[in-house]
Each structure stands twice: as C-alpha cells, then as structure tokens.
Design a protein around this motif. Structure first.
Motif, PDB file in Angstrom:
ATOM      1  N   GLY A   1      67.661  47.384  32.401  1.00  0.00           N
ATOM      2  CA  GLY A   1      68.377  48.619  31.999  1.00  0.00           C
ATOM      3  C   GLY A   1      69.303  48.611  30.786  1.00  0.00           C
ATOM      4  N   ARG A   2      69.084  49.279  29.944  1.00  0.00           N
ATOM      5  CA  ARG A   2      70.146  49.530  28.822  1.00  0.00           C
ATOM      6  C   ARG A   2      70.135  50.908  28.170  1.00  0.00           C
ATOM      7  NH1 ARG A   2      67.425  45.112  24.939  1.00  0.00           N
ATOM      8  NH2 ARG A   2      68.764  45.827  23.119  1.00  0.00           N
ATOM      9  N   ARG A   3      70.955  51.110  27.055  1.00  0.00           N
ATOM     10  CA  ARG A   3      70.772  52.487  26.433  1.00  0.00           C
ATOM     11  C   ARG A   3      69.637  52.777  25.735  1.00  0.00           C
ATOM     12  NH1 ARG A   3      74.584  53.508  21.311  1.00  0.00           N
ATOM     13  NH2 ARG A   3      73.075  52.301  20.493  1.00  0.00           N
ATOM     14  N   ASP A   4      69.224  51.495  25.220  1.00  0.00           N
ATOM     15  CA  ASP A   4      67.972  51.551  24.412  1.00  0.00           C
ATOM     16  C   ASP A   4      66.884  51.782  25.097  1.00  0.00           C
ATOM     17  OD1 ASP A   4      69.329  51.219  21.977  1.00  0.00           O
ATOM     18  OD2 ASP A   4      69.127  48.948  22.037  1.00  0.00           O
ATOM     19  N   TRP A   5      66.601  51.552  26.616  1.00  0.00           N
ATOM     20  CA  TRP A   5      65.556  51.934  27.177  1.00  0.00           C
ATOM     21  C   TRP A   5      65.504  53.701  27.210  1.00  0.00           C
ATOM     22  CZ3 TRP A   5      63.295  54.609  30.832  1.00  0.00           C
ATOM     23  CH2 TRP A   5      62.253  53.984  31.921  1.00  0.00           C
ATOM     24  N   ILE A   6      66.770  54.165  27.413  1.00  0.00           N
ATOM     25  CA  ILE A   6      66.655  55.634  27.393  1.00  0.00           C
ATOM     26  C   ILE A   6      66.022  56.279  26.031  1.00  0.00           C
ATOM     27  CG2 ILE A   6      68.007  57.673  27.774  1.00  0.00           C
ATOM     28  CD1 ILE A   6      69.965  56.099  29.707  1.00  0.00           C
TER      29      ILE A   6
ATOM     30  N   ASN B   1      54.702  57.321  28.432  1.00  0.00           N
ATOM     31  CA  ASN B   1      55.523  56.020  28.815  1.00  0.00           C
ATOM     32  C   ASN B   1      54.630  55.354  29.919  1.00  0.00           C
ATOM     33  OD1 ASN B   1      57.271  53.908  28.716  1.00  0.00           O
ATOM     34  ND2 ASN B   1      58.627  55.261  30.113  1.00  0.00           N
ATOM     35  N   VAL B   2      54.715  54.175  29.700  1.00  0.00           N
ATOM     36  CA  VAL B   2      54.025  53.290  30.961  1.00  0.00           C
ATOM     37  C   VAL B   2      55.231  52.252  31.282  1.00  0.00           C
ATOM     38  CG1 VAL B   2      52.280  51.788  31.666  1.00  0.00           C
ATOM     39  CG2 VAL B   2      51.799  53.502  30.174  1.00  0.00           C
ATOM     40  N   PRO B   3      56.334  52.461  32.215  1.00  0.00           N
ATOM     41  CA  PRO B   3      57.059  51.751  32.133  1.00  0.00           C
ATOM     42  C   PRO B   3      56.863  50.346  33.344  1.00  0.00           C
ATOM     43  CG  PRO B   3      57.306  53.389  33.595  1.00  0.00           C
ATOM     44  CD  PRO B   3      56.178  53.625  32.900  1.00  0.00           C
ATOM     45  N   ILE B   4      57.123  49.288  32.791  1.00  0.00           N
ATOM     46  CA  ILE B   4      56.658  47.936  33.631  1.00  0.00           C
ATOM     47  C   ILE B   4      57.847  47.344  33.809  1.00  0.00           C
ATOM     48  CG2 ILE B   4      55.378  45.676  33.533  1.00  0.00           C
ATOM     49  CD1 ILE B   4      53.340  47.299  31.781  1.00  0.00           C
ATOM     50  N   SER B   5      58.132  46.991  35.180  1.00  0.00           N
ATOM     51  CA  SER B   5      59.272  46.032  35.555  1.00  0.00           C
ATOM     52  C   SER B   5      59.161  44.716  34.969  1.00  0.00           C
ATOM     53  CB  SER B   5      59.137  45.952  37.056  1.00  0.00           C
ATOM     54  OG  SER B   5      60.304  45.303  37.538  1.00  0.00           O
ATOM     55  N   VAL B   6      60.573  44.113  34.700  1.00  0.00           N
ATOM     56  CA  VAL B   6      60.666  42.991  34.116  1.00  0.00           C
ATOM     57  C   VAL B   6      60.640  42.015  35.132  1.00  0.00           C
ATOM     58  CG1 VAL B   6      62.607  43.738  32.508  1.00  0.00           C
ATOM     59  CG2 VAL B   6      63.219  43.200  34.806  1.00  0.00           C
ATOM     60  N   LYS B   7      60.396  42.390  36.412  1.00  0.00           N
ATOM     61  CA  LYS B   7      60.048  41.507  37.511  1.00  0.00           C
ATOM     62  C   LYS B   7      58.537  41.134  37.655  1.00  0.00           C
ATOM     63  CE  LYS B   7      63.967  42.803  40.328  1.00  0.00           C
ATOM     64  NZ  LYS B   7      64.292  43.384  41.536  1.00  0.00           N
ATOM     65  N   VAL B   8      57.719  41.670  36.918  1.00  0.00           N
ATOM     66  CA  VAL B   8      56.276  41.403  36.607  1.00  0.00           C
ATOM     67  C   VAL B   8      56.237  40.302  35.733  1.00  0.00           C
ATOM     68  CG1 VAL B   8      54.094  42.311  36.070  1.00  0.00           C
ATOM     69  CG2 VAL B   8      55.705  43.879  36.987  1.00  0.00           C
ATOM     70  N   ASP B   9      56.222  38.968  36.587  1.00  0.00           N
ATOM     71  CA  ASP B   9      56.248  37.749  35.949  1.00  0.00           C
ATOM     72  C   ASP B   9      54.719  37.171  35.914  1.00  0.00           C
ATOM     73  OD1 ASP B   9      58.861  37.451  35.102  1.00  0.00           O
ATOM     74  OD2 ASP B   9      59.489  36.864  37.155  1.00  0.00           O
TER      75      ASP B   9
ATOM     76  N   ARG C   1      49.359  55.824  24.793  1.00  0.00           N
ATOM     77  CA  ARG C   1      50.309  55.154  25.896  1.00  0.00           C
ATOM     78  C   ARG C   1      50.909  53.934  25.192  1.00  0.00           C
ATOM     79  NH1 ARG C   1      45.822  57.524  26.587  1.00  0.00           N
ATOM     80  NH2 ARG C   1      44.409  55.829  26.903  1.00  0.00           N
ATOM     81  N   ALA C   2      52.403  53.920  25.631  1.00  0.00           N
ATOM     82  CA  ALA C   2      53.149  52.890  25.058  1.00  0.00           C
ATOM     83  C   ALA C   2      53.972  52.438  26.325  1.00  0.00           C
ATOM     84  CB  ALA C   2      54.298  53.337  24.096  1.00  0.00           C
ATOM     85  N   ALA C   3      53.746  51.034  26.641  1.00  0.00           N
ATOM     86  CA  ALA C   3      54.498  50.199  27.510  1.00  0.00           C
ATOM     87  C   ALA C   3      55.936  50.096  27.372  1.00  0.00           C
ATOM     88  CB  ALA C   3      53.844  48.806  27.911  1.00  0.00           C
ATOM     89  N   LEU C   4      56.840  50.249  28.204  1.00  0.00           N
ATOM     90  CA  LEU C   4      58.115  49.859  27.986  1.00  0.00           C
ATOM     91  C   LEU C   4      58.676  48.776  29.016  1.00  0.00           C
ATOM     92  CD1 LEU C   4      60.943  50.697  26.800  1.00  0.00           C
ATOM     93  CD2 LEU C   4      61.137  52.521  28.273  1.00  0.00           C
ATOM     94  N   ILE C   5      59.106  47.699  28.437  1.00  0.00           N
ATOM     95  CA  ILE C   5      59.443  46.498  29.241  1.00  0.00           C
ATOM     96  C   ILE C   5      60.584  46.013  28.819  1.00  0.00           C
ATOM     97  CG2 ILE C   5      58.665  44.383  30.324  1.00  0.00           C
ATOM     98  CD1 ILE C   5      55.930  44.994  28.988  1.00  0.00           C
ATOM     99  N   SER C   6      61.801  46.414  29.615  1.00  0.00           N
ATOM    100  CA  SER C   6      63.049  45.978  29.249  1.00  0.00           C
ATOM    101  C   SER C   6      64.160  46.048  30.554  1.00  0.00           C
ATOM    102  CB  SER C   6      63.606  46.766  28.167  1.00  0.00           C
ATOM    103  OG  SER C   6      65.013  46.747  27.833  1.00  0.00           O
TER     104      SER C   6
END
Length: 214
Positions: free
Chosen positions: A67-72, A85-93, A60-65
């Motif tokens: 929105g941008r080309r590099d996210w894709i 992929n474990v996408p985590i919202s940038v709003k998780v503060d 598992r790899a988290a992705l925290i960024s």
C-alpha cells in the motif's frame, strides 16, 4: 448523464475538492500530503505514459505492490486508459499461484514495487502475453522488458504535450459496464476464481454509501 465510471468519479471529486488532501504518505521523516488536484496530475501523467507504451481499452494489467500513494496512481492510471486492473496481493508467494493469476487474466503488463519484481522475473518466461513490467521504484540493471515508473512519467509528459486529447478520449470511452477489476479468490479448495467487477459495481456502492454517510 456521463458514464458512471471510476475515472469519471475521480474527476468529479477533483473538481469538488481540489485542495483537499487525498492521501498522506510517509517516505521520509514525516508524512507528506498529496491533494486531489496533485493526484490528478500524477494520474494523467502515468496514464498517458501507459497509452504511449501501448496499453489500451480492455487490456489487463497486474498491480502488485504494498500500500502506497503510487498504488493509487497506478490503478487510476490503468483505469483511465480503459484497461482492467488485476490487483494481486503481495502475500502471494507461491510462484505457481502468481503465474496462474497472470496467465488466466491474460495480463499484458505488470506494475510492481521493487520488492515484488523478483517474483515476476521468475515466472515471466512462462507468460508469453506479459510484454512489459513497470517498476514503481528505480532498480539497477533493469531487464529489457522492464521500465521504471519515472520513465513512464517522462513518456506521459511528452504524450500530453502533443496528444492530450487522446487521453481524454480514452477516459471518456470507458463504459460503466466495462470491467474495472479482476480480483482473484484465495483458491483454497481449487484454482482461484477471477471475480470480474465493473466500474458500475464500484460507483453504485459509493452512491449507496453516500446515501447513509454525508
């Protein structure tokens, strides 16, 4: 019939529309295009670099960024290795919420933008499974367990020069029943729940959409 996975669907899209623009991105004075074929090159280089760093099937790899080309690039790169992929919202503060998601999913790696790196630095000592953080932007004085995406691409280029067949084998080893994504709920009433979505969950939705929209 090949396995109906997201990396396979991406390969089919590249073959059908190599010169079409997949995404426009504005990092300077104007928007710049990236075609399907150009994106495939970026994805293969990034995925190969991740393989060289030890990411593999089922990890598992988290992705925290933002929105941008590099996210894709990062997500397709992760999926092409067979990892999840474990996408985590940038709003998780809230650091406790972030730590819970990373620990609960068992992330071995995190891919983050520079603006999100500080959060990872504050919780990584409590996450023994988190071995490496890939930073999409160059940063001054990276820690020993941090690596810039530019270095991942460099490693990927070296990997592809002699071991390209290993990347193709990793991509083809992905099954449509494999998890592609663990998406966490907001957790407003209790701890967040990790929703496991398979490659086939996604590709089936795409096929259904294509039945309605040409």
């Amino acid at each position: 019939m090949p396995e109906r996975t997201l990396p396979q669907l991406f390969e089919e899209s590249v073959a059908a529309f190599p010169g079409n623009v997949l995404i426009w991105e504005k990092t300077g004075p104007k928007y710049e295009p990236t075609t399907f074929a150009e994106m495939r090159t970026l994805v293969r280089r990034f995925a190969a670099g991740l393989l060289d760093l030890g990411l593999g099937h089922g990890d598992r790899a988290a992705l925290i960024s933002e929105g941008r080309r590099d996210w894709i690039v990062a997500e397709l790169g992760i999926l092409s290795t067979g990892a999840v992929n474990v996408p985590i919202s940038v709003k998780v503060d809230e650091l406790g919420d972030l730590k819970f998601r990373l620990a609960h999913s068992g992330c071995r790696m995190a891919v983050v933008s520079k603006s999100q790196l500080g959060k990872i630095r504050q919780v990584r000592n409590d996450l023994p499974d988190l071995a490496l953080t890939v930073v999409l932007d160059d940063v001054e004085s990276p820690a020993g367990d941090e690596i810039a995406a530019s270095e991942v691409f460099r490693r990927g280029d070296a990997f592809l020069a002699t071991r390209a067949a290993e990347l193709e084998a990793a991509r083809l080893a992905v099954r449509e029943s494999d998890p592609a994504n663990i998406c966490y709920t907001s957790g407003t009433t209790a701890d967040p729940k990790g929703i496991v979505l398979t490659h086939r969950n996604y590709t089936a939705n795409i096929e259904q959409s294509k039945a309605l929209v040409d």
